[in-house]
Design an enzyme around this catalytic site. Structure first.
Site, short mmCIF file in Angstrom:
data_model
loop_
_atom_site.label_atom_id
_atom_site.label_comp_id
_atom_site.label_asym_id
_atom_site.label_seq_id
_atom_site.Cartn_x
_atom_site.Cartn_y
_atom_site.Cartn_z
N CYS A 1 12.92 11.79 6.46
CA CYS A 1 13.18 11.23 7.80
C CYS A 1 14.62 11.50 8.22
CB CYS A 1 12.87 9.74 7.80
SG CYS A 1 13.62 8.86 6.44
N GLU B 1 11.04 1.48 9.35
CA GLU B 1 11.89 2.66 9.11
C GLU B 1 11.01 3.84 9.47
OE1 GLU B 1 13.37 5.73 8.23
OE2 GLU B 1 13.05 5.34 6.10
N LYS C 1 0.87 -1.18 0.00
CA LYS C 1 0.00 0.00 0.00
C LYS C 1 0.90 1.23 0.00
CE LYS C 1 -1.57 2.45 3.35
NZ LYS C 1 -1.26 3.75 2.72
N GLU D 1 9.67 15.63 15.66
CA GLU D 1 10.16 15.76 14.28
C GLU D 1 9.41 16.86 13.55
OE1 GLU D 1 9.21 12.25 12.12
OE2 GLU D 1 10.81 12.56 10.66
P1 NAD Z 1 0.87 10.29 9.32
O1 NAD Z 1 1.59 9.41 10.29
O2 NAD Z 1 -0.56 10.61 9.64
O3 NAD Z 1 0.88 9.64 7.88
C1 NAD Z 1 2.06 9.18 7.29
C2 NAD Z 1 1.71 8.09 6.28
O4 NAD Z 1 1.32 6.90 7.00
C3 NAD Z 1 0.54 8.41 5.34
O5 NAD Z 1 0.95 8.10 4.02
C4 NAD Z 1 -0.59 7.47 5.76
O6 NAD Z 1 -1.33 6.97 4.65
C5 NAD Z 1 0.16 6.32 6.41
N1 NAD Z 1 -0.65 5.67 7.44
C6 NAD Z 1 -1.37 6.28 8.39
N2 NAD Z 1 -2.01 5.36 9.17
C7 NAD Z 1 -1.66 4.13 8.70
C8 NAD Z 1 -1.97 2.79 9.05
N3 NAD Z 1 -2.75 2.50 10.11
N4 NAD Z 1 -1.43 1.80 8.33
C9 NAD Z 1 -0.62 2.04 7.28
N5 NAD Z 1 -0.29 3.29 6.89
C10 NAD Z 1 -0.80 4.33 7.59
O7 NAD Z 1 1.71 11.63 9.20
P2 NAD Z 1 1.62 12.94 8.28
O8 NAD Z 1 1.12 14.06 9.13
O9 NAD Z 1 0.93 12.69 6.99
O10 NAD Z 1 3.17 13.17 8.01
C11 NAD Z 1 4.06 13.67 8.97
C12 NAD Z 1 4.61 12.63 9.91
O11 NAD Z 1 4.76 11.42 9.19
C13 NAD Z 1 5.99 13.02 10.39
O12 NAD Z 1 5.98 13.17 11.79
C14 NAD Z 1 6.89 11.87 9.96
O13 NAD Z 1 7.50 11.23 11.05
C15 NAD Z 1 6.01 10.85 9.36
N6 NAD Z 1 6.50 10.37 8.08
C16 NAD Z 1 7.69 9.73 8.05
C17 NAD Z 1 8.18 9.27 6.85
C18 NAD Z 1 9.49 8.59 6.75
O14 NAD Z 1 10.04 8.51 5.66
N7 NAD Z 1 10.05 8.03 7.81
C19 NAD Z 1 7.43 9.48 5.70
C20 NAD Z 1 6.23 10.12 5.75
C21 NAD Z 1 5.76 10.56 6.97
#
Ligand code: NAD
Length: 490
Positions: free
Chosen positions: A297, A263, A188, A394
């Protein structure tokens, strides 16, 4: 700073499309399914509708990955490698057709999007080569005339979840490593930026990947992760994203005693000692901080600068930050586009207001850019105390938090203070210090005198709450293999 508030030209959106699910080799659109919008963050406008996988779709994807597993694991490693190499070549051929929608849906400047496509093709080629390195070993037997083997076997069908910030690189790392090992997958990718995950799937299908080996679904993330991970046929989970969601995913995997690769978020410390060339270091750091709008990240976050060079560092950092060209990410000259969503704008407002209330100074940017879409000025804060939220959570946005330090001992303690441990950066001209500190910094990756957390062929991962396992290097393929002991009597 030049700022664009006008929407991206509608013509660049007209070619956007192809939003589908891939299940058992068949592409499925929105017909008979609910759909959800994909938004262009430059304008806040809807640019496409993404099909939402039904529960039946998810079960069909798992069933397809399960049926395909014995076939795929039985193929010669060379055959798997050839398909991955062909797909890598297709990514390179399709650089423009992948990069443009990536920029439309994620807001990444077009030059960075092209760079991501080419970097990802390199990763795919490297992991293709690793398909040929999955052999086991023969152990000298205790029983004369007998034999002891340790085979290396693919884990089985994998459920994977990838984020929007590197929408091609992250899913490709998971897919190519798993496929190289002989596993099948249901993935996904992020609903916010779906076309890149689909592009890698199309490249693999066009390269000859058999039906069911890779399945791509979208929809309600919580529903999909729960349905896939609790399915008994799924044998491993791979997740990249926020620490909060990652812990939830890990708990679902643990309930089924399934191995999990995580990750997660980071909060990279940058340790700048007073023996460096300040201007050269700042130039590197500003480029790295604002790459992908700080939505990485491994993005440098907490800049700890030693007393003697602190004022010069802040002044130069503010100067270069203010010169960053903000604008339409489809323009070749743009260095910074919009953030992914309104949620990130509210997060920036909160972090900056809180830092100022704690005594920080805004030395560049500091405000939202008015107009449509989700725009924030590249921002630098100085004198940020350790108890400001931005020093602890973060930022995932275009904000650099700068703070002064005096001694090596103090700065190491501050660098290691948080539960995160992904990327970290060290700048010094002292060789003894450059050799000593990486062992003391609690991080999966330490970049010394550069902003470089690895290439197409290296380990990528964290420690502490930044996760475990590797997204890159030979370790990435090894994660999808498990040893099996076979003993033969004499
Ligand atoms: P978020 O945690 O709400 O969403 C991040 C991603 O996770 C989205 O693409 C979402 O579809 C997915 N997601 C959410 N709930 C899920 C679940 N239950 N199962 C599978 N996937 C799920 O955060 P956001 O506000 O959109 O983005 C900011 C935060 O997300 C930051 O604090 C950052 O840490 C984190 N983030 C980290 C990375 C990374 O590369 N490590 C990438 C994207 C976001």
């Amino acid at each position: 700073m030049s700022i664009a508030t006008s929407p991206a030209p509608a013509s660049s959106e007209s070619a956007y499309g192809g939003l589908e699910l891939l299940i058992d080799g068949q592409w499925h659109g929105t017909e008979g399914r609910q759909s959800r919008p994909v938004i262009n963050p430059s304008t806040g406008r809807e640019i496409g509708r993404l099909p939402v996988a039904t529960t039946e779709d998810l079960d069909a994807a798992v069933a397809a990955a399960t049926r395909a597993f014995p076939v795929w694991r039985g193929t010669a490693p060379e055959h798997r490698a050839n398909i991955l190499h062909r797909a890598a070549a297709l990514l390179r051929e399709r650089v423009e057709e992948i990069a443009r929608p990536m920029t439309l849906e994620e807001g990444k400047p077009i030059r960075e999007s092209r760079g991501e496509v080419l970097f990802t093709a390199g990763i795919m080629d490297f992991l293709a080569g690793e398909a040929m390195q999955t052999s086991g070993k023969v152990v000298p037997g205790a029983v004369p005339g007998g034999a002891t083997l340790v085979l290396s076997e693919p884990v089985g069908p994998v459920a994977a979840f990838s984020p929007w910030n590197y929408p091609l690189t992250v899913p490709t790392r998971k897919i190519a490593a798993a496929l190289a090992a002989g596993c099948t997958m249901v993935i996904k990718p992020a609903e916010e930026a779906p076309t890149s995950g689909l592009a890698v799937a199309r490249a693999l299908v066009d390269a000859g990947l058999p039906a069911g080996v890779l399945n791509v679904v979208f929809g309600d993330p919580a529903h999909i992760s729960e349905r896939l991970i609790t399915s008994p046929q799924i044998r491993m989970v791979s997740f990249t994203g926020s620490t909060g969601v990652g812990k939830h995913i890990a708990s679902l995997a643990a309930a089924g005693a399934k191995p999990c690769m995580l990750e997660l978020g980071g909060h990279a410390p940058v340790l700048v000692f007073d023996d460096v060339d300040v201007d050269a270091v700042v130039a590197q750091l500003v480029g790295s901080k604002f790459h992908n709008n700080g939505q990485s990240c491994g993005s440098p976050c907490r800049f700890y600068v030693q007393d003697a060079i602190y004022d010069r560092f802040v002044e130069r950092f503010a100067e270069l930050t203010s010169r960053i060209r903000v604008g339409d990410p489809m323009e070749e000259s743009t260095q910074l586009g919009p953030l992914i969503s309104d949620r990130r704008i509210r997060a920036m407002e909160h972090l900056i207001q809180d830092a100022v209330e704690h005594g920080a100074r805004i030395v560049a940017g500091g405000e939202a850019v008015p107009g449509d879409g989700y725009w924030w000025q590249p921002t630098a804060l100085a004198d940020v105390p350790e108890d400001a939220v931005i020093m602890n959570e973060e930022p995932f946005g275009p904000v650099a938090a700068i703070s002064r330090f005096s001694t090596e001992e103090e700065v190491v303690e501050r660098a290691n203070r948080l539960p995160y441990g992904l990327g970290s950066y060290l700048f010094t001209s002292s060789l003894p210090r450059a050799l000593r500190l990486p062992a003391l910094i609690e991080a999966g990756m330490v970049s010394v005198n550069a902003c470089n957390l690895g290439g197409v062929d290296t380990f990528f991962g964290g420690v502490k709450e930044s996760g475990y396992g590797s997204e890159g290097g030979p370790e990435a393929v090894a994660a999808f293999l498990r040893p099996k002991l076979v003993t033969y009597a004499a």
